[in-house]
Design an enzyme around this catalytic site. Structure first.
Site: not given
Ligand code: MEV
Length: 440
Positions: A85, A280, A296, A393
């Protein structure tokens, strides 16, 4: 489409590729060429990778990046991250630099207990089973001595075995719930070997246990396996600073920023939809280091998400508060990691990643990984509550778009310069690229 194949694993690599390309791809020759392009020219290195798994046809690349300037417990680290990413390494580096100027990260291992269970069915008197277990316990330890000897020499081993009556959840279901200290090893092989030995001792001894009826003697072992839920293998990482030093955004005052961060964590605590994405973002940092160090990541993912639900609702793994004008932001997570065994001595890049990290112990690696997760979450949430993430991003994504378009080095330079002051969208990049090409 094609029918099933017999003996696929016995074919040579070239035969496997030929079969695959001919049966499953539209352009077999191109497929073969593509797969071969990813083979390593160093034959020994390629063979090493081929033998990690079965039916290897080629290598699958992920970029390995470095996030420098992580001050953790007053020691500087450059953290290797394997991830696809585009914005993750940049975000980690940005958070590292921000906290470098504010005392860095403090991290601490709270506990290191690993867990494994023998799951079995017992049809009979629970009190008789408990009495049997009391006599069984020393025999379980003795029978596993050959497996535990080396681990014990180093200070680890079996720390506890208890009998758990789970018959309220499932009729006749019991567990030997076993705890281990595996030191610098993740411990999966050690734990599973101990558990399989426990299971065979359990079966043998139950058959010879005189007070048991014939039905009670017939204990049915269902399975013996470690648990990836390790709520007592915990690490905590934290950053803190006076609120007025949170000068992160030109448009948002430090106090407002701190309150927005706290609000964001509160939202992740009450809304599972938000919590999953919040966490995430944490896993973006954690998985990348876990993968780079040959650990792992599926085990880590499963354990961390279970921990996020430990109070009955999936919620945030990070926490934030302001007390007496000090903003603190911290994470507490379970991490079962190893810095010996597994891929650590086999995969040359894993060895290098561990060297870059100063050959850490498993405890030190737990701290580094937790810090990477915290940093990632700080970076993501601080963008979300200020500018939003798309600006950053899309800047990082720009290179992916340019590569898709087949831009040359010179064209990339010009287009990147253009988007320093313009908003990146896919269509805007395509338009600028086309214009540039037309003017060339
Ligand atoms: C993207 O990979 C991760 C985010 O969505 C995490 C978040 O929203 O805190 C930017």
């Amino acid at each position: 489409m094609t029918g099933p194949v017999e003996g696929f694993s016995k074919l040579t690599k070239t035969e496997k590729i030929a079969w695959l390309a001919n049966h499953y791809t539209a352009h077999p020759d191109e497929t073969k060429k593509l797969l071969e392009r990813y083979w390593n020219s160093d034959i020994q290195l390629q063979q090493l990778h081929d033998e990690f798994i079965e039916n290897t046809i080629t290598n699958y690349y992920l970029p390995l990046g470095i996030a420098p300037n992580f001050l953790i417990n007053d020691q500087l680290h450059a953290i290797p991250m394997a991830i696809e990413e585009s914005s993750v390494v940049a975000a980690a580096s940005k958070a590292a630099k921000f906290w470098l100027a504010r005392g860095g990260f403090k991290a601490k291992v709270l506990s290191t207990e690993k867990i494994g269970q023998v799951h079995f069915m017992f049809h009979g008197d629970p009190q008789k089973l408990q009495a049997f277990f009391d006599t069984l316990h020393p025999i379980l330890i003795k029978d596993a001595a050959a497996i535990t000897k080396n681990m014990e020499k180093r200070g680890g081993g079996i720390t506890k075995i208890t009998l758990r009556d789970c018959t309220d959840d499932l009729p006749n279901y019991y567990q030997l719930h076993c705890c281990f200290e595996t030191l610098d090893a993740m411990g999966a092989n050690f734990i599973n070997s101990c558990l399989e030995q426990f299971a065979s001792t359990l079966k043998r001894e139950s058959q010879q246990h005189a007070p048991f009826t014939e039905t009670e003697k017939a204990i049915e072992v269902v399975m013996s396996i470690l648990s990836n839920y390790v709520p007592n293998c915990l690490v905590r990482a934290e950053v803190s600073c006076p609120v007025d030093q949170l000068s992160l955004s030109k448009t948002v005052a430090p106090q407002v920023f701190a309150e927005k961060m706290i609000r964001a964590v509160q939202i992740a605590n009450v809304s599972p939809y938000r919590a999953v994405t919040h966490n995430k973002g944490i896993m973006n940092g954690i998985d990348a280091v876990v993968l780079a160090t040959g650990n792992d990541f599926r085990a880590v993912e499963a354990g961390v998400h279970a921990y996020a639900s430990k109070d009955g609702q999936y919620s945030s793994l990070t926490h934030a508060q302001i007390v007496d004008g000090i903003f603190s932001f911290w994470i507490e997570i379970p991490l079962a990691l190893g810095t010996v065994g597994g891929l650590t001595k086999l995969h040359p890049l894993v060895k290098l990643a561990l060297e870059i990290l100063g050959k850490p112990s498993a405890k030190e690696l737990m701290q580094i990984v937790a810090v990477a997760g915290l940093a990632q979450n700080f970076a993501a949430v601080s963008s979300l509550v200020t500018t939003g993430i798309q600006e950053g991003h899309m800047k990082m994504h720009l290179m992916n778009i340019l590569n898709q378009l087949g831009a040359t080095g010179e064209q990339k330079k010009k287009i990147i310069a253009h988007f320093k002051t313009n908003t990146v969208t896919h269509s805007a990049v395509v338009a600028v690229f086309e214009q540039l090409k037309n003017n060339e």
